[in-house]
Design an enzyme around this catalytic site. Structure first.
Site, PDB file in Angstrom:
ATOM      1  N   ASP A  82       0.869  -1.160   0.000  1.00 38.52           N
ATOM      2  CA  ASP A  82       0.000   0.000   0.000  1.00 38.52           C
ATOM      3  C   ASP A  82       0.925   1.234   0.000  1.00 38.52           C
ATOM      4  OD1 ASP A  82      -2.305   1.685   0.561  1.00 38.52           O
ATOM      5  OD2 ASP A  82      -1.528   1.791   2.620  1.00 38.52           O
ATOM      6  N   ASP A 137      -0.187   5.151   0.855  1.00 37.01           N
ATOM      7  CA  ASP A 137      -0.478   6.133   1.908  1.00 37.01           C
ATOM      8  C   ASP A 137      -0.472   5.485   3.288  1.00 37.01           C
ATOM      9  OD1 ASP A 137      -0.917   8.674   0.663  1.00 37.01           O
ATOM     10  OD2 ASP A 137      -2.734   7.839  -0.241  1.00 37.01           O
TER      11      ASP A 137
END
Ligand SMILES: [Mg+2]
Length: 343
Positions: A30, A32
């Site tokens: 991922d 953020d």
């Protein structure tokens, strides 16, 4: 020191985590709250990526970002000192159109969202009509739109009321920014849901599509040879596990700001009597498929699972990551990469 994670010592835990990574062919991150926080790169990220790539792992970034293209995200990573090929950045912006084309062929669409989203939908083979067009369309695609307005809300509602399916690119309510939380797509389409009295479908994580498209892009057929690393228990961990992948959950300070869930206690720092953090880590694995299955229904038209009633609806003790690691630096330390220099 005894760990609360499956009652392993810290050394055993690190060895197990390393074995999981060693067996993997693909390691997916991922972005953020995982690889970066706003404009700040996560400590240990460069070393970890370099080490994994050096071992021949296929490293990809899987992000619910529905504003930017892979090229724009790659440029942002480069500004922070991280190298990544644009085609290795799997964004909801670019993949939603690819998925729809595969499901239903070329569609006539309207879109709420960035220029990049509009361009990506057209690149994928669809025709995108202006939001105020009187022509009927097959679907409205709703991404993060920094110029969202009352007029756009009214236009989407008008389409929804005449029976046009509305698909959210991602259900996130917010993501971490420089000054705190930044409003995300789910928060923009929430008024439509309130007025309609039902949930809209959403394309991004935790739905399986982005995980599958990432595996395909890597040429990996078996999800159990993939590891998903993320800070969001609901989208990254539960979604990755539902797709059949191994998962690492980063439980550090990013959690509260990036997932919409309450901040988690630090399992490594908590005493053995801390029930909240131990329950989270020690929950039965069987709870995950049951929970994800019960919160999603699948549209016959698009094959896209609907959004659950609310992103934090999965009980925190129902998600069991394969490994819980405080942050990327801790993960880099696990594989002995933290001391290496350069990118
Ligand atoms: Mg995140």
């Amino acid at each position: 020191m005894q760990s609360h994670y499956k009652n392993l010592t810290a050394t055993q835990e690190a060895e197990q985590a390393w074995t999981t990574l060693e067996q993997a062919e693909g390691v997916f991150f991922d972005l953020d709250g995982c690889v970066y926080f706003g404009e700040r790169i996560a400590e240990g990220a460069g070393e970890l990526l370099q080490a994994l790539r050096g071992q021949g792992k296929r490293v990809r970034f899987v992000t619910n970002n529905s504003t930017d293209s892979g090229e724009q995200v790659a440029a942002r990573l480069a500004r922070m000192g991280l190298e990544a090929q644009p085609e290795h950045i799997m964004t909801a912006t670019e993949l939603v159109g690819v998925h729809l084309f595969r499901q239903a062929g070329p569609l006539k669409l309207k879109a709420v969202g960035s220029q990049s989203l509009h361009a990506a939908l057209e690149r994928a083979g669809h025709r995108v009509l202006p939001l105020d067009s009187k022509q009927r369309v097959d679907m409205v695609v709703f991404g993060r739109d920094t110029t969202f307005s009352y007029a756009k809300l009214a236009a989407v509602l008008e389409e929804a009321e005449r029976g046009t399916p509305v698909l959210g690119t991602n259900l996130d309510l917010h993501h971490p920014g420089v000054k705190g939380r930044v409003p995300e797509t789910g928060a923009l389409y929430a008024p439509v849901e309130l007025i309609l009295g039902r949930k809209l479908e959403a394309f991004g994580k935790p739905a399986p599509h982005m995980f599958r498209l990432t595996m395909e892009q890597c040429g990996i057929a078996r999800p159990d040879l993939c590891v998903m690393v993320g800070d969001n228990l609901y989208t990254d961990v539960a979604g990755g596990r539902a797709a059949g992948m191994r998962t690492f959950w980063l439980y550090g300070p990013s959690l509260a700001s990036s997932s919409g869930l309450p901040a988690a206690a630090d399992p490594a720092a908590s005493p053995a009597s801390a029930p909240a953090s131990t329950a989270l880590i020690a929950a039965p694995a069987a709870a995950i498929p049951a929970t994800t299955a019960s919160t999603a229904s699948v549209s016959a038209a698009t094959g896209i699972p609907s959004a659950p009633t609310a992103a934090p609806a999965i009980p925190r003790d129902a998600v069991l990551p394969d490994h819980a690691v405080r942050d990327l630096m801790a993960l880099a330390s696990t594989i002995g990469a933290a001391g290496t220099s350069g990118m």
